[in-house]
Design a protein around this motif. Sequence first.
Motif, PDB file in Angstrom:
ATOM      1  N   SER A  42      75.190  17.062  24.522  1.00 34.49           N
ATOM      2  CA  SER A  42      74.758  18.152  25.401  1.00 34.49           C
ATOM      3  C   SER A  42      73.246  18.258  25.434  1.00 34.49           C
ATOM      4  O   SER A  42      72.550  17.792  24.528  1.00 34.49           O
ATOM      5  CB  SER A  42      75.346  19.494  24.955  1.00 34.49           C
ATOM      6  OG  SER A  42      74.807  19.899  23.703  1.00 34.49           O
ATOM      7  N   THR A  85      77.491  27.407  24.163  1.00 37.70           N
ATOM      8  CA  THR A  85      76.039  27.280  24.190  1.00 37.70           C
ATOM      9  C   THR A  85      75.433  27.902  22.935  1.00 37.70           C
ATOM     10  O   THR A  85      76.096  28.640  22.192  1.00 37.70           O
ATOM     11  CB  THR A  85      75.435  28.000  25.404  1.00 37.70           C
ATOM     12  OG1 THR A  85      75.602  29.420  25.238  1.00 37.70           O
ATOM     13  CG2 THR A  85      76.088  27.555  26.696  1.00 37.70           C
ATOM     14  N   MET A 143      80.228  26.138  27.333  1.00 33.58           N
ATOM     15  CA  MET A 143      79.580  24.945  27.841  1.00 33.58           C
ATOM     16  C   MET A 143      80.652  24.001  28.374  1.00 33.58           C
ATOM     17  O   MET A 143      81.023  23.002  27.768  1.00 33.58           O
ATOM     18  CB  MET A 143      78.741  24.264  26.767  1.00 33.58           C
ATOM     19  CG  MET A 143      77.665  23.349  27.350  1.00 33.58           C
ATOM     20  SD  MET A 143      76.807  22.304  26.150  1.00 33.58           S
ATOM     21  CE  MET A 143      75.956  23.515  25.169  1.00 33.58           C
ATOM     22  N   PHE A 183      78.367  25.530  32.492  1.00 31.73           N
ATOM     23  CA  PHE A 183      78.116  26.880  31.991  1.00 31.73           C
ATOM     24  C   PHE A 183      79.060  27.827  32.717  1.00 31.73           C
ATOM     25  O   PHE A 183      79.120  27.834  33.938  1.00 31.73           O
ATOM     26  CB  PHE A 183      76.661  27.279  32.256  1.00 31.73           C
ATOM     27  CG  PHE A 183      76.294  28.624  31.676  1.00 31.73           C
ATOM     28  CD1 PHE A 183      75.814  28.722  30.385  1.00 31.73           C
ATOM     29  CD2 PHE A 183      76.424  29.780  32.433  1.00 31.73           C
ATOM     30  CE1 PHE A 183      75.458  29.964  29.845  1.00 31.73           C
ATOM     31  CE2 PHE A 183      76.083  31.011  31.913  1.00 31.73           C
ATOM     32  CZ  PHE A 183      75.600  31.102  30.610  1.00 31.73           C
ATOM     33  N   ASP A 234      72.570  30.221  34.909  1.00 34.97           N
ATOM     34  CA  ASP A 234      72.249  28.884  34.420  1.00 34.97           C
ATOM     35  C   ASP A 234      72.348  27.930  35.592  1.00 34.97           C
ATOM     36  O   ASP A 234      73.328  27.943  36.331  1.00 34.97           O
ATOM     37  CB  ASP A 234      73.214  28.480  33.295  1.00 34.97           C
ATOM     38  CG  ASP A 234      72.811  27.221  32.566  1.00 34.97           C
ATOM     39  OD1 ASP A 234      72.843  26.150  33.201  1.00 34.97           O
ATOM     40  OD2 ASP A 234      72.483  27.302  31.369  1.00 34.97           O
ATOM     41  N   THR A 248      71.977  23.772  31.665  1.00 32.12           N
ATOM     42  CA  THR A 248      72.874  23.327  30.598  1.00 32.12           C
ATOM     43  C   THR A 248      73.757  22.204  31.128  1.00 32.12           C
ATOM     44  O   THR A 248      74.304  22.317  32.223  1.00 32.12           O
ATOM     45  CB  THR A 248      73.754  24.483  30.106  1.00 32.12           C
ATOM     46  OG1 THR A 248      72.918  25.495  29.545  1.00 32.12           O
ATOM     47  CG2 THR A 248      74.744  24.014  29.047  1.00 32.12           C
ATOM     48  N   GLU A 259      70.440  21.475  26.540  1.00 28.81           N
ATOM     49  CA  GLU A 259      70.090  22.787  27.074  1.00 28.81           C
ATOM     50  C   GLU A 259      68.588  22.808  27.291  1.00 28.81           C
ATOM     51  O   GLU A 259      67.814  22.559  26.364  1.00 28.81           O
ATOM     52  CB  GLU A 259      70.518  23.901  26.118  1.00 28.81           C
ATOM     53  CG  GLU A 259      72.024  24.049  26.011  1.00 28.81           C
ATOM     54  CD  GLU A 259      72.454  25.088  24.981  1.00 28.81           C
ATOM     55  OE1 GLU A 259      72.351  26.293  25.257  1.00 28.81           O
ATOM     56  OE2 GLU A 259      72.883  24.669  23.886  1.00 28.81           O
TER      57      GLU A 259
END
Length: 496
Positions: A446, A322, A303, A284, A279, A459, A448
């Motif tokens: 958040s 995540t 996360m 992450f 990632d 992320t 992603e």
Amino acid sequence: MEWTKEERYRALEDVTVEELTALEKIVNECPWRQSYHIQPVTGLLNDPNGFSYYNGEYHLFYQWFPLGPVHGLKHWFHTKSKDLVHWENVGIAIKPTNQFDSHGVYSGSAIEHEGNLLLMYTGNTRDDYWERHPYQCLAVMDRTGTITKLDKPIIDGVPKGYTDHFRDPKVWKQDDHFYAIIGAQKECGTGCVVLYQSSDMKEWSFQGEIETRLKDFGYMWECPDYFELDGKGILLFSPQGIAAEGDHFQNIYQSGYVMGSPLDIDKQQLTHGEFHELDRGFDFYAPQSMCDPKGRRIVVGWMGLPEIDYPTDKNGWAHCLTLPRELSIRGGKLYQQPVIELESLRGEMIEAEITLKNECISIDGFTGDAYELLIEFSESNAQEFGIEVRVGHQEKTTIKYDAAEKMVIFDRTHSGQPVGMEFGEIRKCHLDGDIVSFRLFVDVSSVEVFVNNGEEVFTGRIFPHQDSRGIHFFANGGHTKLRAMKWNMAKKFNDL
């Protein structure tokens, strides 16, 4: 707030109902509680553990310190799901109760055996001099959900040549034997992975250190995970102590993989290529994978990162997990895509198709704080193009493509409350291609980002004001064709 050792290692049984109720109230009043990500009821969540499918359900455990946003006396917390989307919090799975896990139930994994789900984990202990003594332990969950810990370790101590940084067993079965890899640190101070073998999950023999090309690659390898996919052997792990190198390795600690031939069990040898970050974003760590009944290799990550302060700390909680991601191999590289079941969270779709010409615009209906957004840019001659999400007064999170540099850029400089600023506020990576697509999963705190069907993933936690709900699309130095689709995401928890 500084936490004392006594506060960090206080037993949950010694905490009053009034204290817990007051903590839950503070947590629930936090403006950054997530809508559709796994998050702790209170306190700190970190590594995903025991990710598995058993008795008709997906099971996911995670490291949990219930009393605040710090790393203290760890438990395993249990959540389960029938579809990888709607999760039910079961509660504490494993408590630190004996001399082999007295200072924390640390990370591990799970495997089904003889009708039970076996949970293999590291028991963390400290002596009077605060020196660490790790043990590898086992707990058994039956079909009723009852979990029973074995009364003694299944791996007692650390082999010669390794330090007390020896943890996070990941178990699998191959032919007639069980195997477990454990993250380790050699006495010379470098990280590695070692291999154990068992015929019954109770008696284990040390096979040796797994030989890799990475001879001096950080000082500790945490949370190793070995699996095979499309005939390739893949080792995921989280090395600590890797120096930043260009656009790579920008976080305090990294997570990634090497891929090559299947692991040679007899020689404890893995022939592989370069290390790749799994990632490319900010938050992450410690990913863990499992193979489900459909044959999919699915991974979930923490996360968050160790040793970083987050804005939710003052609200009594920290971190989340995540979304589950399906792994596949294309062109010798791991791709990640959100599991298809997440489409069940989609509400009504709105879409737009437009050509952007040296402008930054908003489109009716494109707004919110919890949604899925799919954008495709094509037929472009712009120098750069992209999107801004959670836009408000002096706030925005930017995801863009720099065509001249062929770089995808994730910029949270103006995302809201700062986090991890000492490690920078921009992440980027190289990307070739005439068509660029971004699939974003935006939650309350958040983002992603899946680039070009999961070729790259970014992320990041963000902490904007509640009123920052705008979405902008832009092109600079030319034009680009834009196609966008957005779905609001339904809240998915039964008891949060």
